[in-house]
Design an enzyme around this catalytic site. Structure first.
Site, PDB file in Angstrom:
ATOM      1  N   LEU A  22       4.100   4.729 -37.332  1.00 39.55           N
ATOM      2  CA  LEU A  22       5.470   4.576 -37.838  1.00 39.55           C
ATOM      3  C   LEU A  22       6.165   5.895 -38.157  1.00 39.55           C
ATOM      4  O   LEU A  22       7.358   5.893 -38.440  1.00 39.55           O
ATOM      5  CB  LEU A  22       5.447   3.712 -39.110  1.00 39.55           C
ATOM      6  CG  LEU A  22       4.875   2.304 -38.956  1.00 39.55           C
ATOM      7  CD1 LEU A  22       4.867   1.591 -40.311  1.00 39.55           C
ATOM      8  CD2 LEU A  22       5.673   1.504 -37.940  1.00 39.55           C
ATOM      9  N   GLY A  25       7.304  12.391 -35.743  1.00 38.56           N
ATOM     10  CA  GLY A  25       7.011  13.779 -36.057  1.00 38.56           C
ATOM     11  C   GLY A  25       5.591  14.000 -36.511  1.00 38.56           C
ATOM     12  O   GLY A  25       5.138  15.142 -36.605  1.00 38.56           O
ATOM     13  N   ASN A  26       4.868  12.912 -36.797  1.00 37.61           N
ATOM     14  CA  ASN A  26       3.471  12.990 -37.193  1.00 37.61           C
ATOM     15  C   ASN A  26       2.639  12.768 -35.928  1.00 37.61           C
ATOM     16  O   ASN A  26       2.486  11.639 -35.461  1.00 37.61           O
ATOM     17  CB  ASN A  26       3.185  11.925 -38.254  1.00 37.61           C
ATOM     18  CG  ASN A  26       1.763  11.950 -38.768  1.00 37.61           C
ATOM     19  OD1 ASN A  26       0.834  12.308 -38.060  1.00 37.61           O
ATOM     20  ND2 ASN A  26       1.589  11.552 -40.019  1.00 37.61           N
ATOM     21  N   ASN A 101       2.922  12.853 -51.554  1.00 34.83           N
ATOM     22  CA  ASN A 101       4.314  12.419 -51.412  1.00 34.83           C
ATOM     23  C   ASN A 101       4.765  11.510 -52.540  1.00 34.83           C
ATOM     24  O   ASN A 101       5.878  10.985 -52.495  1.00 34.83           O
ATOM     25  CB  ASN A 101       4.514  11.681 -50.083  1.00 34.83           C
ATOM     26  CG  ASN A 101       4.136  12.516 -48.885  1.00 34.83           C
ATOM     27  OD1 ASN A 101       3.236  12.154 -48.141  1.00 34.83           O
ATOM     28  ND2 ASN A 101       4.801  13.635 -48.693  1.00 34.83           N
ATOM     29  N   ARG A 129       8.107   4.356 -45.684  1.00 36.75           N
ATOM     30  CA  ARG A 129       7.821   5.124 -46.885  1.00 36.75           C
ATOM     31  C   ARG A 129       8.918   4.979 -47.935  1.00 36.75           C
ATOM     32  O   ARG A 129       8.656   5.106 -49.130  1.00 36.75           O
ATOM     33  CB  ARG A 129       7.606   6.596 -46.536  1.00 36.75           C
ATOM     34  CG  ARG A 129       6.517   6.807 -45.479  1.00 36.75           C
ATOM     35  CD  ARG A 129       5.592   7.931 -45.828  1.00 36.75           C
ATOM     36  NE  ARG A 129       4.901   7.752 -47.086  1.00 36.75           N
ATOM     37  CZ  ARG A 129       4.070   8.656 -47.611  1.00 36.75           C
ATOM     38  NH1 ARG A 129       3.861   9.795 -46.963  1.00 36.75           N
ATOM     39  NH2 ARG A 129       3.460   8.443 -48.752  1.00 36.75           N
ATOM     40  N   GLU A 163      10.498  14.525 -50.229  1.00 36.19           N
ATOM     41  CA  GLU A 163       9.150  14.116 -49.837  1.00 36.19           C
ATOM     42  C   GLU A 163       8.089  14.543 -50.845  1.00 36.19           C
ATOM     43  O   GLU A 163       6.901  14.500 -50.557  1.00 36.19           O
ATOM     44  CB  GLU A 163       8.831  14.682 -48.444  1.00 36.19           C
ATOM     45  CG  GLU A 163       9.795  14.241 -47.364  1.00 36.19           C
ATOM     46  CD  GLU A 163       9.437  12.908 -46.733  1.00 36.19           C
ATOM     47  OE1 GLU A 163       8.247  12.648 -46.506  1.00 36.19           O
ATOM     48  OE2 GLU A 163      10.364  12.121 -46.459  1.00 36.19           O
ATOM     49  N   HIS A 231       5.443  18.107 -42.955  1.00 33.78           N
ATOM     50  CA  HIS A 231       5.534  18.586 -44.334  1.00 33.78           C
ATOM     51  C   HIS A 231       5.011  20.012 -44.398  1.00 33.78           C
ATOM     52  O   HIS A 231       4.156  20.412 -43.601  1.00 33.78           O
ATOM     53  CB  HIS A 231       4.705  17.710 -45.288  1.00 33.78           C
ATOM     54  CG  HIS A 231       5.212  16.316 -45.432  1.00 33.78           C
ATOM     55  ND1 HIS A 231       4.400  15.209 -45.348  1.00 33.78           N
ATOM     56  CD2 HIS A 231       6.454  15.852 -45.657  1.00 33.78           C
ATOM     57  CE1 HIS A 231       5.120  14.109 -45.520  1.00 33.78           C
ATOM     58  NE2 HIS A 231       6.372  14.469 -45.706  1.00 33.78           N
ATOM     59  N   ASN A 342      -4.340   9.017 -39.067  1.00 42.36           N
ATOM     60  CA  ASN A 342      -2.976   8.586 -39.379  1.00 42.36           C
ATOM     61  C   ASN A 342      -2.112   9.750 -39.852  1.00 42.36           C
ATOM     62  O   ASN A 342      -0.989   9.554 -40.307  1.00 42.36           O
ATOM     63  CB  ASN A 342      -3.002   7.480 -40.451  1.00 42.36           C
ATOM     64  CG  ASN A 342      -2.192   6.274 -40.043  1.00 42.36           C
ATOM     65  OD1 ASN A 342      -1.540   6.262 -38.999  1.00 42.36           O
ATOM     66  ND2 ASN A 342      -2.212   5.249 -40.880  1.00 42.36           N
ATOM     67  N   CYS A 348      -3.018  15.788 -48.399  1.00 44.64           N
ATOM     68  CA  CYS A 348      -2.111  14.633 -48.432  1.00 44.64           C
ATOM     69  C   CYS A 348      -2.579  13.598 -49.442  1.00 44.64           C
ATOM     70  O   CYS A 348      -1.769  12.902 -50.050  1.00 44.64           O
ATOM     71  CB  CYS A 348      -2.023  13.981 -47.059  1.00 44.64           C
ATOM     72  SG  CYS A 348      -1.018  14.866 -45.853  1.00 44.64           S
TER      73      CYS A 348
END
Length: 417
Positions: A22, A25-26, A101, A129, A163, A231, A342, A348
């Site tokens: 979802l 960019g990741n 986050n 998110r 974020e 990030h 993920n 994180c």
């Protein structure tokens, strides 16, 4: 101030952990989209990391999975089976596990009123998110309810993407002394969204009543964002006097270092050259999405994903780092593969809060007995595997809800049900 220590609050991986891809960019999230996930293994891996840091540091916190599936969001999306699979998966997201986050945190020595300030991140760039902050704030309000020591704010207005601590660093001589807070923002217009808005960072700094001369605002490298560093903590991490960063982490890195050093003269920059570890390899292995810890002995340890040891260039650099006379003396790999797939490494999974442990609701602090209990609940109730076709099924929803409730009951936190 002598009682102030840094506590890492890790997110317990939720029972709906899945790979829906979802997060635009990741790169890791996109690469594993549609694969089976293993929530039980994911949660036990995260718990093992917490146990390790509890043994190293003597203190460790945690935050709980949020209610999933998020029925109110599902109703607002009018899900009827004809929608895009990403919309159907959003209410099931377990991304709150990445507590970096959850909020931005300013410790009491940095703030005008001498309290630790926390602002939940609004995470508005991504639907899956953006649903998190109300339930995250409920936990923060409970864990840090002592208003003599803490101030928990509402998130910044949704016009400005925020974020949280993933784009925030703190430099200090000691955790319990006044430090310099570094806010890292991105500029829009690149291949992927720049999720941290400069004005969100500045608003948080004002809300936390920080000394302006001890705040630094620097731009993340657009090149890093476009390569998948969604990030700042994917390309840089700070602790104490040390800033550990990739050569391509910041736009105009010389000016960025100069600005930080002007506010914090003792700064020690440990910069990894792109010639030794490419930006792409740093992002793939999450070398910088690591926990940089000050050990009781006074030295620093870097807690990295196992993927770093499996990369020839990254591990060669890590071995040279340990052999040097620099501030980082240990590099300790940990297995968080389910999270890594993920797009989330050791950094994180944790929110750093400097405070007196006695001021925190003890239900959110880990000890070995509590860790055993959490492990037993996970082993008994977390799904072993979730396939993409399972998302949306009532039977899975019942299992996920029951699993979370079992954990809340075990921790005497049923008020968060």
């Amino acid at each position: 101030m002598s009682k102030l220590v840094e506590i890492n609050f890790d997110g317990i991986v939720g029972p709906s952990h899945n790979y829906a891809g979802l997060s635009l960019g990741n790169i890791a999230s996109a690469d594993h989209r549609g694969e089976p996930s293993f929530p039980r293994a994911a949660a036990l891996q995260g718990l093992a990391k917490m146990r390790g840091n509890l043994a190293r540091l003597g203190v460790q916190g945690f935050l709980l999975p949020l209610p999933r599936p998020n029925t109110p969001l599902a109703e607002r999306l009018v899900l009827d089976g004809s929608e895009d699979p990403a919309l159907r998966a959003a209410p099931w997201s377990a991304s709150s596990m990445w507590t970096a986050n959850a909020a931005t945190v300013s410790p009491a020595p940095d703030t005008a009123d001498g309290r630790c300030h926390l602002t939940p991140a609004n995470l508005v760039t991504m639907l899956h998110r953006a649903q998190e902050w109300p339930d995250t704030k409920r936990q923060l309000d409970l864990a840090f309810a002592d208003s003599a020591h803490f101030a928990v704010h509402d998130p910044v207005p949704p016009s400005f993407g925020d974020e949280g601590a993933a784009n925030h660093m703190r430099l200090c001589e000691n955790h319990g002394e006044a430090g310099v807070e570094v806010f890292v923002y991105g500029r829009p217009g690149g291949r992927f969204p720049a999720r941290q808005h400069e004005q969100a960072s500045r608003l948080v700094a004002r809300a936390h009543r920080l000394d302006r001369t001890r705040c630094v605002f620097v731009e993340q490298s657009p090149e890093a964002i476009d390569a998948g560093a969604f990030h700042n903590d994917v390309v840089a991490v700070a602790n104490g006097r040390v800033l550990f960063a990739h050569e391509q982490a910041f736009a105009e890195r010389g000016r960025a270092y100069d600005a930080i050093r002007a506010a914090f003269p003792p700064l020690e920059v440990v910069e990894v050259p792109a010639s030794e570890v490419s930006l792409e390899e740093a992002i793939r292995t999450y070398l910088f999405n690591a926990q940089l810890l000050t050990l009781p002995s006074g030295g620093m340890a870097l807690i990295v994903p196992e993927e770093c040891r499996e990369s020839a260039s990254v591990w060669q650099y890590c071995e040279a780092l340990m052999a040097s006379n620099g501030p980082i003396r240990e590099v300790i790999p940990v297995d968080v593969r389910q999270s890594m797939a993920n797009g989330g490494g050791p950094a994180c999974l944790r929110l750093r809060v400097v405070c007196d442990p006695a001021s925190v609701d003890s239900r959110f602090l880990l000890d070995e007995e509590k860790a055993d209990g959490i492990g037993q609940v996970i082993a008994a109730h977390w799904p072993e595997q979730i396939d993409p076709r399972d998302i949306g099924r009532e039977s899975l929803a019942r299992d996920v809800i029951a699993a979370r409730h079992a954990l809340l009951d075990a921790l005497d936190l049923s008020q968060l049900a």
